[in-house]
Design a protein around this motif. Structure first.
Motif, short mmCIF file in Angstrom:
data_model
loop_
_atom_site.label_atom_id
_atom_site.label_comp_id
_atom_site.label_asym_id
_atom_site.label_seq_id
_atom_site.Cartn_x
_atom_site.Cartn_y
_atom_site.Cartn_z
N ARG A 44 0.84 -1.21 0.00
CA ARG A 44 0.00 0.00 0.00
C ARG A 44 0.87 1.25 0.00
NH1 ARG A 44 -3.28 -2.65 3.85
NH2 ARG A 44 -2.47 -1.33 5.51
N ASP A 45 1.91 1.25 0.85
CA ASP A 45 2.82 2.40 0.89
C ASP A 45 3.55 2.56 -0.45
OD1 ASP A 45 2.10 2.77 3.53
OD2 ASP A 45 3.81 1.65 4.32
N PHE A 46 3.98 1.45 -1.03
CA PHE A 46 4.68 1.49 -2.31
C PHE A 46 3.79 2.08 -3.40
CE2 PHE A 46 6.02 -0.44 -6.32
CZ PHE A 46 7.39 -0.27 -6.29
N PRO A 95 -4.08 -9.33 -6.58
CA PRO A 95 -4.74 -8.07 -6.23
C PRO A 95 -4.08 -7.46 -5.00
CG PRO A 95 -6.09 -9.93 -5.57
CD PRO A 95 -4.91 -10.51 -6.30
N LEU A 96 -3.94 -6.15 -5.02
CA LEU A 96 -3.28 -5.44 -3.93
C LEU A 96 -4.27 -4.52 -3.24
CD1 LEU A 96 -0.02 -4.65 -5.89
CD2 LEU A 96 -0.33 -6.44 -4.17
N PRO A 97 -4.13 -4.33 -1.93
CA PRO A 97 -5.16 -3.61 -1.17
C PRO A 97 -5.06 -2.10 -1.32
CG PRO A 97 -3.39 -4.28 0.29
CD PRO A 97 -3.05 -4.85 -1.07
N GLY A 98 -6.22 -1.45 -1.20
CA GLY A 98 -6.26 0.00 -1.12
C GLY A 98 -6.18 0.46 0.32
N ARG A 99 -5.91 1.75 0.50
CA ARG A 99 -5.75 2.28 1.85
C ARG A 99 -7.08 2.31 2.60
NH1 ARG A 99 -1.86 2.66 5.32
NH2 ARG A 99 -0.47 3.42 3.70
N ASP A 100 -8.17 2.64 1.88
CA ASP A 100 -9.43 2.87 2.57
C ASP A 100 -10.08 1.57 3.05
OD1 ASP A 100 -9.75 2.12 -0.01
OD2 ASP A 100 -11.28 3.60 -0.52
N GLU A 119 -14.00 6.36 -5.97
CA GLU A 119 -12.96 6.68 -4.98
C GLU A 119 -12.02 5.52 -4.70
OE1 GLU A 119 -16.74 5.56 -2.66
OE2 GLU A 119 -16.18 6.66 -4.48
N ARG A 120 -12.31 4.34 -5.25
CA ARG A 120 -11.47 3.18 -5.01
C ARG A 120 -10.29 3.14 -6.00
NH1 ARG A 120 -14.30 3.30 -1.11
NH2 ARG A 120 -15.75 1.69 -0.40
N VAL A 121 -9.14 2.76 -5.51
CA VAL A 121 -7.96 2.56 -6.34
C VAL A 121 -7.84 1.07 -6.63
CG1 VAL A 121 -5.45 2.73 -6.47
CG2 VAL A 121 -6.78 4.56 -5.41
N ARG A 122 -7.63 0.74 -7.88
CA ARG A 122 -7.47 -0.66 -8.28
C ARG A 122 -6.00 -0.90 -8.60
NH1 ARG A 122 -7.43 -3.97 -12.88
NH2 ARG A 122 -8.54 -5.96 -12.61
N SER A 123 -5.37 -1.80 -7.85
CA SER A 123 -3.95 -2.10 -8.02
C SER A 123 -3.76 -3.59 -8.14
CB SER A 123 -3.13 -1.56 -6.85
OG SER A 123 -3.40 -0.20 -6.62
N ILE A 124 -3.05 -4.02 -9.15
CA ILE A 124 -2.77 -5.44 -9.32
C ILE A 124 -1.33 -5.63 -9.79
CG2 ILE A 124 -5.14 -6.17 -9.81
CD1 ILE A 124 -4.48 -6.09 -12.78
N ALA A 125 -0.73 -6.70 -9.31
CA ALA A 125 0.57 -7.15 -9.82
C ALA A 125 0.32 -8.35 -10.72
CB ALA A 125 1.50 -7.54 -8.68
N LEU A 126 0.96 -8.36 -11.87
CA LEU A 126 0.78 -9.41 -12.87
C LEU A 126 2.12 -10.05 -13.19
CD1 LEU A 126 -1.60 -7.39 -15.18
CD2 LEU A 126 -2.28 -9.42 -13.88
N PHE A 127 2.12 -11.36 -13.24
CA PHE A 127 3.32 -12.10 -13.61
C PHE A 127 2.96 -13.03 -14.76
CE2 PHE A 127 3.90 -10.74 -9.31
CZ PHE A 127 5.25 -10.42 -9.21
N HIS A 128 3.63 -12.84 -15.90
CA HIS A 128 3.33 -13.59 -17.12
C HIS A 128 4.49 -14.52 -17.46
CE1 HIS A 128 0.00 -10.81 -17.87
NE2 HIS A 128 0.85 -9.82 -17.64
N PHE A 129 4.13 -15.71 -17.92
CA PHE A 129 5.18 -16.67 -18.27
C PHE A 129 4.92 -17.30 -19.64
CE2 PHE A 129 7.23 -20.80 -18.46
CZ PHE A 129 8.51 -20.50 -18.01
N GLY A 130 5.96 -17.28 -20.47
CA GLY A 130 5.98 -18.08 -21.69
C GLY A 130 5.24 -17.51 -22.87
N ASP A 131 5.81 -16.50 -23.51
CA ASP A 131 5.24 -15.96 -24.74
C ASP A 131 5.79 -16.77 -25.91
OD1 ASP A 131 4.46 -14.56 -26.95
OD2 ASP A 131 5.24 -12.62 -26.31
#
Length: 270
Positions: free
Chosen positions: A60-62, A148-153, A232-244
């Protein structure tokens, strides 16, 4: 993975190194077979409670720091952001890499290539995020892991991911997939995704995703996007893709050279 870059100082990683780490346990062949069967049956499989609460709080801080520097919407790609983030241990995890590799081999029925995992971070907030709901695409890589990454609120509030596992076949050439992807995400086609008929058809495939879990699906074969959230919601996700399978093609190299550097600019435009 991204182990070589961990020699540089990472204050997020240093602060949690001795207590918790964001990485899955090593899975047996039977566990991975079970994970692959769930993907084949339902389109998505999940490993629960992989990312500890302490790491989620650090993320969240990041993310808030990223938004202060780059506005309401931003996108990061490559290894640098992973190694500089609280998810550094995950980016360097042999167990995580082995899971992605094994799922790729089960999907493709052949040995996986010796490639790194491609990572990206997507942050959408404010007016920027209003342009993105019901915008669908296919991934370039066979296997996608979504965190999925959490929002502050409301840090425990789930997101929604719309997934239509139609199992589009993996094309032998990028000259086939590139036009398909262009049509799916064309500005003239995007309004179609918002029509009641299409939304009614896709609504049964809205999957709630919770921070802390890792969701695996066949990104290259499954049409996916996300439904709207409150403004008012922030949507944050980290994605990791393998094998193109088309990574060496001319079209893919051209895309990497000219299109990917514009990701942050397009996301952060007002």
């Amino acid at each position: 993975m991204y182990c070589a870059t961990l020699t540089r100082r990472n204050p997020f990683h240093d602060s949690i190194r001795e207590t918790v780490r964001a990485e899955p346990r090593a899975l047996s062949e039977a566990d991975i077979d079970a994970l692959a069967r769930v993907m084949d049956t339902f389109g998505v499989a999940v490993l629960r409670n992989v990312v500890p609460a302490a790491v989620l709080a650090q993320m969240r801080d990041f993310i808030e720091n990223e938004m202060r520097q780059n506005g309401q919407g931003s996108g990061l790609a490559g290894s640098d952001w992973v190694s500089a983030s609280p998810l550094a241990a995950l980016g360097c995890s042999p167990a995580f890499h082995d899971i992605l590799l094994a799922l790729w081999e089960r999907a493709m029925q052949r040995l996986a290539p010796d490639v790194e995992v491609a990572a990206s971070l997507r942050v959408l907030g404010g007016t920027v995020r209003l342009r993105h709901p019901w915008r669908f695409h296919y991934d370039s890589c066979v296997v996608t892991a979504l965190i999925p990454l959490p929002g502050r609120d409301r840090p425990d509030e789930p997101y929604g991911v719309v997934l239509d596992p139609g199992w589009r076949p993996v094309r032998r050439r990028s000259s086939a997939t590139t036009p398909e992807n262009a049509v799916v995400n064309h500005p003239l086609v995007r309004p179609i995704w918002r029509t009641p008929t299409v939304r009614d058809r896709l609504s049964p495939h809205v999957i709630p995703v919770h921070p802390g879990n890792i969701y695996f699906f066949r990104g290259m074969q499954s049409l996916h996007g996300h439904p709207p959230r409150l403004p008012e919601r922030v949507r944050s996700i980290a994605l990791f893709h393998f094998g193109d399978p088309h990574a060496a093609s001319f079209l893919k190299r051209l895309s990497a050279r000219y299109l990917q550097p514009n990701l942050r600019r397009k996301n952060s435009a007002p």
